[in-house]
Design a protein around this motif. Structure first.
Motif, PDB file in Angstrom:
ATOM      1  N   LYS A   3       0.833  -1.204   0.000  1.00  0.00           N
ATOM      2  CA  LYS A   3       0.000   0.000   0.000  1.00  0.00           C
ATOM      3  C   LYS A   3       0.869   1.256   0.000  1.00  0.00           C
ATOM      4  O   LYS A   3       2.061   1.210   0.360  1.00  0.00           O
ATOM      5  N   ILE A   4       0.261   2.362  -0.381  1.00  0.00           N
ATOM      6  CA  ILE A   4       0.956   3.648  -0.388  1.00  0.00           C
ATOM      7  C   ILE A   4       1.051   4.171   1.034  1.00  0.00           C
ATOM      8  O   ILE A   4       0.028   4.359   1.708  1.00  0.00           O
ATOM      9  N   GLU A  75      -3.705   0.560  -2.678  1.00  0.00           N
ATOM     10  CA  GLU A  75      -2.761  -0.362  -3.293  1.00  0.00           C
ATOM     11  C   GLU A  75      -2.017   0.354  -4.418  1.00  0.00           C
ATOM     12  O   GLU A  75      -2.631   0.847  -5.374  1.00  0.00           O
ATOM     13  N   ALA A  76      -0.702   0.386  -4.330  1.00  0.00           N
ATOM     14  CA  ALA A  76       0.094   1.117  -5.312  1.00  0.00           C
ATOM     15  C   ALA A  76       0.014   0.504  -6.702  1.00  0.00           C
ATOM     16  O   ALA A  76       0.215   1.199  -7.700  1.00  0.00           O
ATOM     17  N   GLY A  81      -7.112   1.920 -11.788  1.00  0.00           N
ATOM     18  CA  GLY A  81      -8.206   2.246 -10.873  1.00  0.00           C
ATOM     19  C   GLY A  81      -7.970   3.537 -10.119  1.00  0.00           C
ATOM     20  O   GLY A  81      -8.894   4.345  -9.941  1.00  0.00           O
ATOM     21  N   LEU A  82      -6.731   3.753  -9.691  1.00  0.00           N
ATOM     22  CA  LEU A  82      -6.410   4.996  -8.989  1.00  0.00           C
ATOM     23  C   LEU A  82      -6.521   6.194  -9.923  1.00  0.00           C
ATOM     24  O   LEU A  82      -7.022   7.265  -9.525  1.00  0.00           O
ATOM     25  N   THR A 108       2.896   8.972 -13.292  1.00  0.00           N
ATOM     26  CA  THR A 108       4.260   8.598 -13.643  1.00  0.00           C
ATOM     27  C   THR A 108       5.023   8.091 -12.422  1.00  0.00           C
ATOM     28  O   THR A 108       5.872   7.200 -12.543  1.00  0.00           O
ATOM     29  N   ALA A 109       4.716   8.614 -11.246  1.00  0.00           N
ATOM     30  CA  ALA A 109       5.340   8.099 -10.022  1.00  0.00           C
ATOM     31  C   ALA A 109       4.893   6.667  -9.753  1.00  0.00           C
ATOM     32  O   ALA A 109       5.702   5.811  -9.341  1.00  0.00           O
ATOM     33  N   LEU A 110       3.621   6.373  -9.975  1.00  0.00           N
ATOM     34  CA  LEU A 110       3.114   5.015  -9.757  1.00  0.00           C
ATOM     35  C   LEU A 110       3.738   4.028 -10.747  1.00  0.00           C
ATOM     36  O   LEU A 110       4.066   2.891 -10.386  1.00  0.00           O
TER      37      LEU A 110
END
Length: 367
Positions: A3-4, A75-76, A81-82, A108-110
């Motif tokens: 998770k983040i 969830e990263a 979905g995010l 882009t970070a994900l």
């Protein structure tokens, strides 16, 4: 999956190395909104977007107040979905550049985090279609340059192995644009590609007039000739000329690209990973263009687009505009006019974090 756990929002301001002008604006300052995401396993992903001089603080404010708090505890790996959840979190403000630039910094970070966890480079995680992409240069064709400078820069780019170069158009009279293109064509020969870019500076009638004059000069494309909102005008232009029409850097949704492609209003797609909202929608646009047998030649963000161009089969050119030299240890690998993506895990950008810190003008930590 992890998770983040925490998110850091930064704004990093970078001065352009050379003067950049076109038919409607100047590139004053690269304001770089950045997002650093850390998961519960301690793995970190760093993403970014950009402005050309205004609005960076607004992007960071949107991130800090409305988007980043939604990420905590999620969830990263649930990237698509995010993206949709964040998009609908600010739905009343979309579509548009401020929201897209904010979403892109997160997305882009994900993707950087995903690739680092997988211990793979972006171009393999996102598709793995090819191992390199040819380059064309934009740094030698700005509208303020005189004819001698245009020739010198084009000859230099050709000697370095670049397959083409971009010339800005939009001088007061069509004859001026024609003369500037002609003198470059005479020096570099017929095999070297010349791209032209009007930065939305013309009416449809003037764009048709100039395209007809450009045909004899065998240009590779006529970029952003008319305001990006006017699909009908682009369709009229495309039907009136043999010159390929390129659009995309000022478009902010998959639906806009769908409408252009379905109506035959363009023949080259130049989607910008920051302005479309990140890697997630960029890939969707690229695959949509592939379905129409249209090539992707992305706008700007050379260091990030390199991996994406090598992820998809229908990429044709990468635009050479060095952007991150002040805050990276090394530049992209170039050989014989082609760019090769890094095999290091992540986006493939060799950040110099100490140098980056010297250019930070905003920082906020969440979680």
């Amino acid at each position: 999956m992890a998770k983040i756990a925490s998110v850091e929002v930064l704004q990093v301001n970078l001065k352009p190395k050379v003067k950049r002008t076109d038919a409607v604006q100047s590139f004053e300052l690269q304001e770089t909104p950045m997002v650093r995401i850390t998961d519960t396993d301690g793995v970190t992903g760093l993403g970014y977007s950009y402005t050309i001089g205004t609005g960076g603080s607004s992007v960071c404010k949107l991130l800090d107040d409305h988007l980043v708090p939604v990420l905590l505890g999620q969830e990263a790996e649930d990237i698509d979905g995010l993206w949709r959840r964040l998009f609908y979190r600010v739905h009343a403000l979309t579509v548009g550049p401020v929201c897209s630039l904010a979403l892109a910094a997160i997305d882009t970070a994900l993707w950087d985090l995903r690739a680092r966890r997988a211990k793979l480079p972006l171009h393999r995680v996102a598709g793995g279609a090819k191992d390199s992409i040819p380059l064309y240069s934009t740094e030698g064709g700005w509208l303020h340059m005189d004819e001698a400078e245009l020739i010198d820069e084009a000859v230099k780019a050709k000697e370095l192995g670049f397959g083409g170069g971009k010339l800005k158009v939009g001088r007061d009279h069509v004859s001026e644009d024609v003369r500037r293109i002609s003198i470059v064509r005479d020096r570099v020969g017929p095999e070297w590609e010349i791209m032209t870019d009007a930065n939305q500076g013309f009416t449809v009638e003037e764009a048709i007039r100039r395209a007809r004059q450009f045909e004899a000069l065998d240009i590779a494309w006529f970029e952003e000739p008319i305001h990006a909102d006017d699909i009908g005008a682009h369709r009229r232009l495309a039907a009136s000329t043999s010159v390929p029409i390129a659009v995309g850097e000022s478009m902010y949704s998959l639906s806009q690209f769908k409408d252009y492609l379905a109506s035959g209003a363009c023949s080259i797609v130049q989607t910008d990973v920051a302005r479309i909202g990140g890697i997630t929608p960029w890939l969707k646009v690229a695959h949509l263009a592939e379905a129409f047998n249209v090539p992707v030649c992305p706008h700007f963000l050379m260091e990030l687009h390199l991996g994406l161009c090598c992820a998809v089969p229908n990429s044709r050119w990468l635009e050479y505009i060095p952007q991150l030299d002040l805050v990276t240890h090394s530049s992209i690998e170039i050989s014989a006019g082609r760019a090769y993506p890094s095999d290091a895990p992540g986006l493939g950008i060799d950040w110099d974090l100490e140098a980056l810190e010297r250019h930070v003008v905003h920082r906020a930590r969440h979680g």
